[in-house]
Write an enzyme that holds these catalytic residues in place. Structure first.
Site, PDB file in Angstrom:
ATOM      1  N   LYS A  14       2.771 -34.927  20.430  1.00  0.00           N
ATOM      2  CA  LYS A  14       3.344 -33.317  20.801  1.00  0.00           C
ATOM      3  C   LYS A  14       2.847 -33.107  22.061  1.00  0.00           C
ATOM      4  O   LYS A  14       3.912 -32.574  22.936  1.00  0.00           O
ATOM      5  CB  LYS A  14       3.207 -32.484  19.830  1.00  0.00           C
ATOM      6  N   ARG A  89       4.414 -25.113  11.226  1.00  0.00           N
ATOM      7  CA  ARG A  89       3.594 -25.973  10.650  1.00  0.00           C
ATOM      8  C   ARG A  89       3.847 -25.703   9.012  1.00  0.00           C
ATOM      9  O   ARG A  89       3.129 -26.540   7.961  1.00  0.00           O
ATOM     10  CB  ARG A  89       2.233 -26.068  10.773  1.00  0.00           C
ATOM     11  N   ARG A 128      -9.136 -40.358  21.268  1.00  0.00           N
ATOM     12  CA  ARG A 128      -9.161 -39.126  22.102  1.00  0.00           C
ATOM     13  C   ARG A 128     -10.697 -38.691  21.487  1.00  0.00           C
ATOM     14  O   ARG A 128     -11.176 -38.126  22.398  1.00  0.00           O
ATOM     15  CB  ARG A 128      -7.932 -38.254  21.455  1.00  0.00           C
ATOM     16  N   ARG A 134     -13.220 -32.613  20.704  1.00  0.00           N
ATOM     17  CA  ARG A 134     -12.753 -31.667  19.712  1.00  0.00           C
ATOM     18  C   ARG A 134     -13.427 -32.042  18.322  1.00  0.00           C
ATOM     19  O   ARG A 134     -13.506 -33.215  18.064  1.00  0.00           O
ATOM     20  CB  ARG A 134     -11.247 -31.952  19.527  1.00  0.00           C
ATOM     21  N   ARG A 145      -6.240 -33.959   8.121  1.00  0.00           N
ATOM     22  CA  ARG A 145      -5.262 -33.469   8.834  1.00  0.00           C
ATOM     23  C   ARG A 145      -3.800 -34.116   8.354  1.00  0.00           C
ATOM     24  O   ARG A 145      -2.740 -33.655   8.412  1.00  0.00           O
ATOM     25  CB  ARG A 145      -5.395 -33.499  10.347  1.00  0.00           C
TER      26      ARG A 145
END
Ligand code: B4P
Length: 198
Positions: A14, A89, A128, A134, A145
C-alpha cells in the site's frame, strides 16, 4: 476531487504504490500508519495510546483514528484529491469516512484491493524488519496483524462492493507491473467521469 482508498493486508504494498499514485496523479497521501508513527516518535498523548496497540499488532481504537483523520481531511480541501493508505480498516471507520466526505459533497471513487498471499506478506515484512526499526515488523506481531486483517478489516471489502467502487488488483510482480494495473483501474474511473461531464 478524486478520492482513492488503497486497501490490502499488511505488507501488500500500500505504502509503496501510494507514492507512485501521488507522483502520477498529484494527490495528497494520507497514511494513518505513517501519521501514527510520527505521533509515536514525537511522544504525543495520541502516540502513547497508539504504541500500546501497534506493538501488539492490534488496531488503534476507531475513535482515535477517526479524530486524527477528520483533522487531516480538513487540510486536504481544495486539492486534486486524496489517496487513503491504511484507512478505513474497520466498517465503523468506513461509515465515518462516508459521512466525512459527504459533508463536502464527496465520496470514495475507487477502492483498490491489493491481493497478496500470506507467505509473500510475511517474507516482505520480515525483510523490511531487518532495517525499518519498526517494532511491529517481527514474526509474532506480523502473524497477529494478518489475523486482525482477516477478522476485522476484510468486512470493509463488502461495504465498498455494495457501493460499486471495489476493484481487485493482483499485488504480486514488480512494483511497476502492479502500478500499471492500478493505473488501468484509476484511469477507467477518470474516463467515466469525463464521459459523464460531456
Ligand atoms: P501501516 O503503516 O498501514 O502498516 P501495514 O498495513 O503493515 O502496511 P505497510 O504500508 O507497512 O506495508 P506496505 O504494504 O506498504 O499500519 C501500521 C499499524 O498502525 C497497524 O498495524 C495498526 O496497528 C495501526 N493503524 C494504521 N492505520 C490504522 C487504522 N485505520 N485503524 C486502526 N489502526 C491503524 O509494504 C510492505 C513492504 O513490502 C515494504 O517493505 C515494501 O518495500 C515491500 N514491497 C512492496 N511492494 C513489493 C513488491 N511488489 N514486491 C516485493 N516487495 C514489495
Amino acid at each position: 476531487m478524486l478520492n482513492i482508498v488503497i486497501f490490502g493486508p499488511p505488507g501488500s504494498g500500500k505504502g509503496t504504490q501510494s507514492k507512485k499514485v501521488v507522483e502520477a496523479y498529484g494527490l495528497e497521501h494520507i497514511s494513518t500508519g505513517e501519521m501514527l508513527r510520527s505521533e509515536m516518535k514525537n511522544g504525543t498523548a495520541l502516540g502513547v495510546i497508539a504504541k500500546k496497540h501497534i506493538d501488539k499488532g492490534h488496531l488503534v481504537p476507531d475513535h482515535v483514528i477517526v479524530g486524527m483523520l477528520t483533522r487531516k481531511l480538513k487540510t486536504c480541501r481544495g486539492t486534486k484529491g486524496i489517496i487513503l493508505d491504511g484507512f478505513p480498516r474497520t466498517v465503523n471507520q468506513a461509515e465515518a469516512l462516508d459521512q466525512l466526505l459527504a459533508q463536502y459533497g464527496d465520496q470514495v471513487d475507487i477502492l483498490l484491493n491489493l491481493e497478496v498471499e500470506d507467505e509473500e506478506l510475511i517474507k516482505r515484512l520480515l525483510k523490511r524488519g531487518e532495517t525499518s526499526g519498526r517494532t511491529d515488523d517481527n514474526g509474532k506481531t506480523i502473524a497477529e496483524r494478518i489475523l486482525v486483517y482477516k477478522q476485522v478489516t476484510t468486512p470493509v471489502i463488502d461495504f465498498y462492493k455494495g457501493k460499486g467502487v471495489y476493484r481487485s488488483v493482483k499485488g504480486t510482480g514488480s512494483v511497476d507491473e502492479i502500478f500499471a494495473r492500478m493505473q488501468t483501474a484509476i484511469d477507467a474511473v477518470l474516463h467515466e467521469r469525463m464521459t459523464k461531464v460531456k
